[in-house]
Design a protein around this motif. Structure first.
Motif, PDB file in Angstrom:
ATOM      1  N   LYS A 180       2.266  -5.597  -5.439  1.00 55.41           N
ATOM      2  CA  LYS A 180       2.124  -5.622  -3.973  1.00 55.41           C
ATOM      3  C   LYS A 180       3.426  -6.046  -3.293  1.00 55.41           C
ATOM      4  O   LYS A 180       3.790  -5.503  -2.249  1.00 55.41           O
ATOM      5  CB  LYS A 180       0.983  -6.552  -3.553  1.00 55.41           C
ATOM      6  N   ALA A 181       4.128  -7.010  -3.865  1.00 52.67           N
ATOM      7  CA  ALA A 181       5.374  -7.478  -3.266  1.00 52.67           C
ATOM      8  C   ALA A 181       6.426  -6.366  -3.263  1.00 52.67           C
ATOM      9  O   ALA A 181       7.139  -6.180  -2.284  1.00 52.67           O
ATOM     10  CB  ALA A 181       5.892  -8.698  -4.016  1.00 52.67           C
ATOM     11  N   ALA A 182       6.506  -5.616  -4.359  1.00 55.40           N
ATOM     12  CA  ALA A 182       7.470  -4.518  -4.438  1.00 55.40           C
ATOM     13  C   ALA A 182       7.117  -3.427  -3.431  1.00 55.40           C
ATOM     14  O   ALA A 182       8.002  -2.899  -2.744  1.00 55.40           O
ATOM     15  CB  ALA A 182       7.500  -3.933  -5.847  1.00 55.40           C
ATOM     16  N   GLN A 183       5.851  -3.102  -3.330  1.00 58.76           N
ATOM     17  CA  GLN A 183       5.409  -2.086  -2.385  1.00 58.76           C
ATOM     18  C   GLN A 183       5.701  -2.519  -0.960  1.00 58.76           C
ATOM     19  O   GLN A 183       6.162  -1.715  -0.129  1.00 58.76           O
ATOM     20  CB  GLN A 183       3.923  -1.790  -2.580  1.00 58.76           C
ATOM     21  N   SER A 184       5.459  -3.779  -0.665  1.00 58.64           N
ATOM     22  CA  SER A 184       5.734  -4.309   0.672  1.00 58.64           C
ATOM     23  C   SER A 184       7.232  -4.263   0.983  1.00 58.64           C
ATOM     24  O   SER A 184       7.631  -3.899   2.079  1.00 58.64           O
ATOM     25  CB  SER A 184       5.205  -5.737   0.757  1.00 58.64           C
ATOM     26  N   ALA A 185       8.048  -4.620  -0.008  1.00 55.68           N
ATOM     27  CA  ALA A 185       9.506  -4.602   0.185  1.00 55.68           C
ATOM     28  C   ALA A 185      10.012  -3.201   0.482  1.00 55.68           C
ATOM     29  O   ALA A 185      11.009  -3.023   1.195  1.00 55.68           O
ATOM     30  CB  ALA A 185      10.195  -5.168  -1.053  1.00 55.68           C
ATOM     31  N   LEU A 186       9.312  -2.198  -0.036  1.00 58.18           N
ATOM     32  CA  LEU A 186       9.721  -0.811   0.161  1.00 58.18           C
ATOM     33  C   LEU A 186       9.011  -0.164   1.361  1.00 58.18           C
ATOM     34  O   LEU A 186       9.218   1.003   1.652  1.00 58.18           O
ATOM     35  CB  LEU A 186       9.458   0.006  -1.095  1.00 58.18           C
ATOM     36  N   GLY A 187       8.137  -0.911   2.013  1.00 59.70           N
ATOM     37  CA  GLY A 187       7.444  -0.379   3.178  1.00 59.70           C
ATOM     38  C   GLY A 187       6.329   0.587   2.851  1.00 59.70           C
ATOM     39  O   GLY A 187       5.990   1.454   3.655  1.00 59.70           O
ATOM     40  N   VAL A 188       5.747   0.438   1.660  1.00 65.41           N
ATOM     41  CA  VAL A 188       4.639   1.302   1.233  1.00 65.41           C
ATOM     42  C   VAL A 188       3.345   0.554   1.457  1.00 65.41           C
ATOM     43  O   VAL A 188       3.194  -0.595   1.045  1.00 65.41           O
ATOM     44  CB  VAL A 188       4.784   1.678  -0.269  1.00 65.41           C
ATOM     45  N   ALA A 189       2.405   1.196   2.103  1.00 64.44           N
ATOM     46  CA  ALA A 189       1.123   0.526   2.399  1.00 64.44           C
ATOM     47  C   ALA A 189       0.267   0.428   1.171  1.00 64.44           C
ATOM     48  O   ALA A 189       0.270   1.192   0.296  1.00 64.44           O
ATOM     49  CB  ALA A 189       0.385   1.288   3.476  1.00 64.44           C
TER      50      ALA A 189
END
Length: 105
Positions: free
Chosen positions: A96-105
Motif C-alpha cells: 500500500k505504501a508503494a502504491q500510494s507513493a506512486l499515486g495508484v489508488a
C-alpha cells in the motif's frame, strides 16, 4: 517510468496492470543496469535482496555471505520486486505504501 521485475511474478503483473504506461524490464532476461542497481542499493541496502525467494533458498551458505551487490549481479532474480524507477525516485515492492507513493489508488 520503468518497472523492473519478472514477467512470471504475480506482484509484478499487478504493478504492470496498475501502471500501464510504465516500461517493463524483465530482470531475468535483461538484468538491471549497473547505475540503477547501485542507486537502488544505496537507497534500500540489504532490503533489495529477497531472502524469501526460491533463488535465495537454493544458495549455499558461502553464497549467502556475499555482498548484496555481488548477489544481485550474480542472481538478478534475487531482487525484491518490483523496483519502480520514476526519474530520480525509486519505489521498492508493491504494498500500500508503494502504491500510494506512486499515486495508484
Amino acid at each position: 517510468m520503468i518497472l523492473y521485475g519478472l514477467k512470471t511474478c504475480d506482484t509484478c503483473r499487478k504493478a504492470r496492470r496498475a501502471l500501464p504506461d510504465a516500461q517493463f524490464v524483465d530482470v531475468r532476461d535483461d538484468g538491471v543496469p549497473a547505475a540503477v542497481l547501485a542507486d537502488a542499493l544505496a537507497q534500500f541496502g540489504q532490503a533489495l535482496v529477497n531472502t524469501r525467494s526460491t533463488t535465495w533458498r537454493s544458495l549455499d551458505e558461502a553464497e549467502r555471505t556475499l555482498s548484496p551487490a555481488q548477489l544481485l549481479a550474480d542472481h538478478p532474480t534475487l531482487m525484491k520486486r518490483p523496483l519502480v524507477v520514476d526519474g530520480d525516485r525509486m519505489v521498492l515492492g508493491w504494498d500500500k505504501a508503494a502504491q500510494s507513493a506512486l499515486g495508484v489508488a
